[in-house]
Design an enzyme around this catalytic site. Structure first.
Site, PDB file in Angstrom:
ATOM      1  N   LYS A 148     -15.821   2.048   0.500  1.00 17.90           N
ATOM      2  CA  LYS A 148     -14.424   2.413   0.213  1.00 17.90           C
ATOM      3  C   LYS A 148     -14.141   3.871   0.550  1.00 17.90           C
ATOM      4  O   LYS A 148     -13.120   4.191   1.175  1.00 17.90           O
ATOM      5  CB  LYS A 148     -14.101   2.154  -1.266  1.00 17.90           C
ATOM      6  CG  LYS A 148     -13.940   0.695  -1.605  1.00 17.90           C
ATOM      7  CD  LYS A 148     -13.566   0.559  -3.072  1.00 17.90           C
ATOM      8  CE  LYS A 148     -12.961  -0.782  -3.375  1.00 17.90           C
ATOM      9  NZ  LYS A 148     -12.345  -0.821  -4.694  1.00 17.90           N
ATOM     10  N   ASP A 149     -15.030   4.770   0.135  1.00 16.97           N
ATOM     11  CA  ASP A 149     -14.802   6.191   0.377  1.00 16.97           C
ATOM     12  C   ASP A 149     -14.841   6.529   1.865  1.00 16.97           C
ATOM     13  O   ASP A 149     -14.062   7.358   2.344  1.00 16.97           O
ATOM     14  CB  ASP A 149     -15.837   7.040  -0.374  1.00 16.97           C
ATOM     15  CG  ASP A 149     -15.670   6.997  -1.877  1.00 16.97           C
ATOM     16  OD1 ASP A 149     -14.671   6.423  -2.366  1.00 16.97           O
ATOM     17  OD2 ASP A 149     -16.545   7.543  -2.582  1.00 16.97           O
TER      18      ASP A 149
ATOM     19  N   GLU B 147      -5.366   2.883   8.370  1.00 18.72           N
ATOM     20  CA  GLU B 147      -4.923   2.529   7.012  1.00 18.72           C
ATOM     21  C   GLU B 147      -5.077   1.026   6.788  1.00 18.72           C
ATOM     22  O   GLU B 147      -5.465   0.582   5.710  1.00 18.72           O
ATOM     23  CB  GLU B 147      -3.478   2.963   6.786  1.00 18.72           C
ATOM     24  CG  GLU B 147      -3.016   2.811   5.360  1.00 18.72           C
ATOM     25  CD  GLU B 147      -3.774   3.689   4.374  1.00 18.72           C
ATOM     26  OE1 GLU B 147      -4.306   3.135   3.382  1.00 18.72           O
ATOM     27  OE2 GLU B 147      -3.838   4.905   4.574  1.00 18.72           O
TER      28      GLU B 147
ATOM     29  N   HIS C 229     -20.793  -0.498  -7.726  1.00 25.43           N
ATOM     30  CA  HIS C 229     -22.000  -0.524  -6.910  1.00 25.43           C
ATOM     31  C   HIS C 229     -21.935   0.663  -5.968  1.00 25.43           C
ATOM     32  O   HIS C 229     -20.900   0.902  -5.352  1.00 25.43           O
ATOM     33  CB  HIS C 229     -22.097  -1.838  -6.122  1.00 25.43           C
ATOM     34  CG  HIS C 229     -23.447  -2.042  -5.510  1.00 25.43           C
ATOM     35  ND1 HIS C 229     -23.858  -1.336  -4.414  1.00 25.43           N
ATOM     36  CD2 HIS C 229     -24.472  -2.863  -5.857  1.00 25.43           C
ATOM     37  CE1 HIS C 229     -25.090  -1.712  -4.097  1.00 25.43           C
ATOM     38  NE2 HIS C 229     -25.480  -2.640  -4.963  1.00 25.43           N
TER      39      HIS C 229
ATOM     40  N   GLU D 192       0.824  -1.211   0.000  1.00 25.01           N
ATOM     41  CA  GLU D 192       0.000   0.000   0.000  1.00 25.01           C
ATOM     42  C   GLU D 192       0.861   1.265   0.000  1.00 25.01           C
ATOM     43  O   GLU D 192       1.610   1.521   0.942  1.00 25.01           O
ATOM     44  CB  GLU D 192      -0.940   0.015   1.212  1.00 25.01           C
ATOM     45  CG  GLU D 192      -1.974  -1.086   1.188  1.00 25.01           C
ATOM     46  CD  GLU D 192      -2.923  -0.985   0.017  1.00 25.01           C
ATOM     47  OE1 GLU D 192      -3.343   0.141  -0.334  1.00 25.01           O
ATOM     48  OE2 GLU D 192      -3.262  -2.032  -0.561  1.00 25.01           O
TER      49      GLU D 192
END
Length: 124
Positions: free
Chosen positions: A93-94, A68, A86, A27
């Site tokens: 996610k946001d 995170e 979707h 990440e």
């Protein structure tokens, strides 16, 4: 009802460390958080921050990095469940990303409160 055999405690820690290392390795934002943490530690040593200030920094490192990890987990689960767009996947996610951003912004503000007066004092 059949009893499940639990992994020994050391294995549970092993899985947790695997998760940490995977997140750091894969990440980009986690790498940024790690670099920021190292820079804060260096600045803290140079500027001789107090024990309480160190504790504040450690708690904020932990909060941002833990969020995170949660964000990464949410994204992985959403991606596993659906490859199509979707609206609820977007919300998940946001929102998870927003939680990290809020924590990082508050950590940055706290960092300014701790470090800027010390830097200003040195520059005078």
């Amino acid at each position: 009802m059949k009893m499940e055999k639990k992994d020994p405690l050391y294995r549970s820690f092993g899985y947790a460390f695997q998760g940490i290392f995977t997140c750091v390795r894969k990440e980009r934002n986690m790498k940024i958080h790690c670099v920021a943490a190292v820079l804060v530690v260096i600045a803290g040593v140079i500027l001789k921050i107090s024990a309480i200030e160190w504790c504040i920094c450690m708690v904020l490192f932990g909060l941002v990095m833990a969020l995170e990890h949660v964000n990464t987990a949410v994204e992985a689960v959403v991606d596993m469940v659906t490859e199509e767009y979707h609206p609820l996947a977007k919300v998940a996610k946001d929102t998870a990303a927003g939680a990290v951003l809020i924590a990082a912004m508050m950590a940055a503000i706290a960092g300014c409160i701790i470090f800027l007066p010390k830097i200003v004092q040195i520059l005078q």
